[in-house]
Scaffold this active site. Structure first.
Site, PDB file in Angstrom:
ATOM      1  N   ASP A 184       2.568  32.893  80.048  1.00 23.67           N
ATOM      2  CA  ASP A 184       2.381  32.256  78.742  1.00 23.67           C
ATOM      3  C   ASP A 184       0.883  32.222  78.408  1.00 23.67           C
ATOM      4  OD1 ASP A 184       4.309  30.151  76.925  1.00 23.67           O
ATOM      5  OD2 ASP A 184       2.133  29.998  76.679  1.00 23.67           O
ATOM      6  N   ILE A 185       0.583  32.509  77.154  1.00 27.23           N
ATOM      7  CA  ILE A 185      -0.820  32.597  76.722  1.00 27.23           C
ATOM      8  C   ILE A 185      -1.487  31.212  76.649  1.00 27.23           C
ATOM      9  CG2 ILE A 185      -0.508  32.396  74.203  1.00 27.23           C
ATOM     10  CD1 ILE A 185      -2.276  34.911  73.935  1.00 27.23           C
ATOM     11  N   ASN A 239      13.590  26.071  74.386  1.00 24.90           N
ATOM     12  CA  ASN A 239      13.456  25.270  73.179  1.00 24.90           C
ATOM     13  C   ASN A 239      14.290  25.934  72.098  1.00 24.90           C
ATOM     14  OD1 ASN A 239      11.536  23.429  74.263  1.00 24.90           O
ATOM     15  ND2 ASN A 239       9.931  24.960  73.988  1.00 24.90           N
ATOM     16  N   HIS A 255      13.854  32.940  74.626  1.00 27.35           N
ATOM     17  CA  HIS A 255      12.999  33.042  75.817  1.00 27.35           C
ATOM     18  C   HIS A 255      13.142  31.783  76.654  1.00 27.35           C
ATOM     19  CE1 HIS A 255      10.735  31.280  72.500  1.00 27.35           C
ATOM     20  NE2 HIS A 255      10.060  30.573  73.402  1.00 27.35           N
ATOM     21  N   HIS A 271      11.295  29.312  79.425  1.00 25.94           N
ATOM     22  CA  HIS A 271      10.026  28.901  80.039  1.00 25.94           C
ATOM     23  C   HIS A 271      10.285  28.577  81.505  1.00 25.94           C
ATOM     24  CE1 HIS A 271       7.813  28.014  76.165  1.00 25.94           C
ATOM     25  NE2 HIS A 271       9.064  27.998  75.724  1.00 25.94           N
TER      26      HIS A 271
HETATM   27  P1  AMP Z   1       8.497  28.196  72.094  1.00 21.96           P
HETATM   28  O1  AMP Z   1       7.573  27.156  71.530  1.00 21.96           O
HETATM   29  O2  AMP Z   1       9.565  27.674  72.996  1.00 21.96           O
HETATM   30  O3  AMP Z   1       9.035  29.115  71.008  1.00 21.96           O
HETATM   31  O4  AMP Z   1       7.594  29.074  73.060  1.00 21.96           O
HETATM   32  C1  AMP Z   1       6.739  30.077  72.622  1.00 21.96           C
HETATM   33  C2  AMP Z   1       5.724  30.264  73.704  1.00 21.96           C
HETATM   34  O5  AMP Z   1       5.129  31.533  73.553  1.00 21.96           O
HETATM   35  C3  AMP Z   1       4.596  29.233  73.695  1.00 21.96           C
HETATM   36  O6  AMP Z   1       4.554  28.558  74.956  1.00 21.96           O
HETATM   37  C4  AMP Z   1       3.342  30.074  73.445  1.00 21.96           C
HETATM   38  O7  AMP Z   1       2.212  29.612  74.149  1.00 21.96           O
HETATM   39  C5  AMP Z   1       3.782  31.442  73.931  1.00 21.96           C
HETATM   40  N1  AMP Z   1       3.106  32.575  73.333  1.00 21.96           N
HETATM   41  C6  AMP Z   1       2.811  32.788  72.026  1.00 21.96           C
HETATM   42  N2  AMP Z   1       2.195  33.968  71.837  1.00 21.96           N
HETATM   43  C7  AMP Z   1       2.108  34.534  73.076  1.00 21.96           C
HETATM   44  C8  AMP Z   1       1.566  35.764  73.564  1.00 21.96           C
HETATM   45  N3  AMP Z   1       1.016  36.652  72.735  1.00 21.96           N
HETATM   46  N4  AMP Z   1       1.625  35.997  74.897  1.00 21.96           N
HETATM   47  C9  AMP Z   1       2.187  35.111  75.732  1.00 21.96           C
HETATM   48  N5  AMP Z   1       2.725  33.925  75.334  1.00 21.96           N
HETATM   49  C10 AMP Z   1       2.679  33.639  74.025  1.00 21.96           C
END
Ligand code: AMP
Length: 116
Positions: free
Chosen positions: A33-34, A90, A103, A105
């Protein structure tokens, strides 16, 4: 004609935007995760475009056991199989879903705030 905008995760899967991949096969990808919310924060992402948990159908049932298998392997690889981890989805606005591509986590590496 495809009018829908691709999500960030579709772009990561196709390789048009970079990510730190920790696992990939024909059906799933796992990346770091970024913006990590725990010392270990990985995302396990089905390659199939499924917007959210609510749109999963029986045709996707095989994916779920495989997600758990990948989570188990990554937990060992990242040293959190014994200390513990959380695997979560989520779904929708109230849960804070920000990317409309299903996705999971995988969080661990420190005590996590209790939920539920
Ligand atoms: P959600 O809020 O459950 O939809 O999770 C989306 C997740 O994607 C968040 O934890 C973000 O930090 C992560 N995210 C967004 N853009 C990227 C990216 N380019 N690379 C890796 N993780 C990302």
């Amino acid at each position: 004609m495809e009018l829908r905008m691709k999500t960030i995760f579709e772009r990561i899967i196709e390789g048009s935007i970079p990510s730190t991949k920790v696992f990939e096969n024909e059906r799933l990808i796992a990346i770091k995760d970024i913006a990590p919310q725990a010392p270990i924060h990985l995302l396990i992402i089905p390659k199939k475009v499924i917007p959210n948990l609510q749109s999963v159908t029986e045709a996707d049932e095989h994916l779920f056991f495989e997600v758990i298998q990948v989570a188990q392997k990554l937990a060992v690889q990242f040293g959190i199989d014994e200390s513990g981890y959380r695997l979560l989805v989520n779904n929708g606005d109230d849960a804070g879903q920000t990317i409309d591509h299903l996705h999971f986590h995988l969080l661990g590496g420190a005590p996590l705030a209790h939920m539920g």
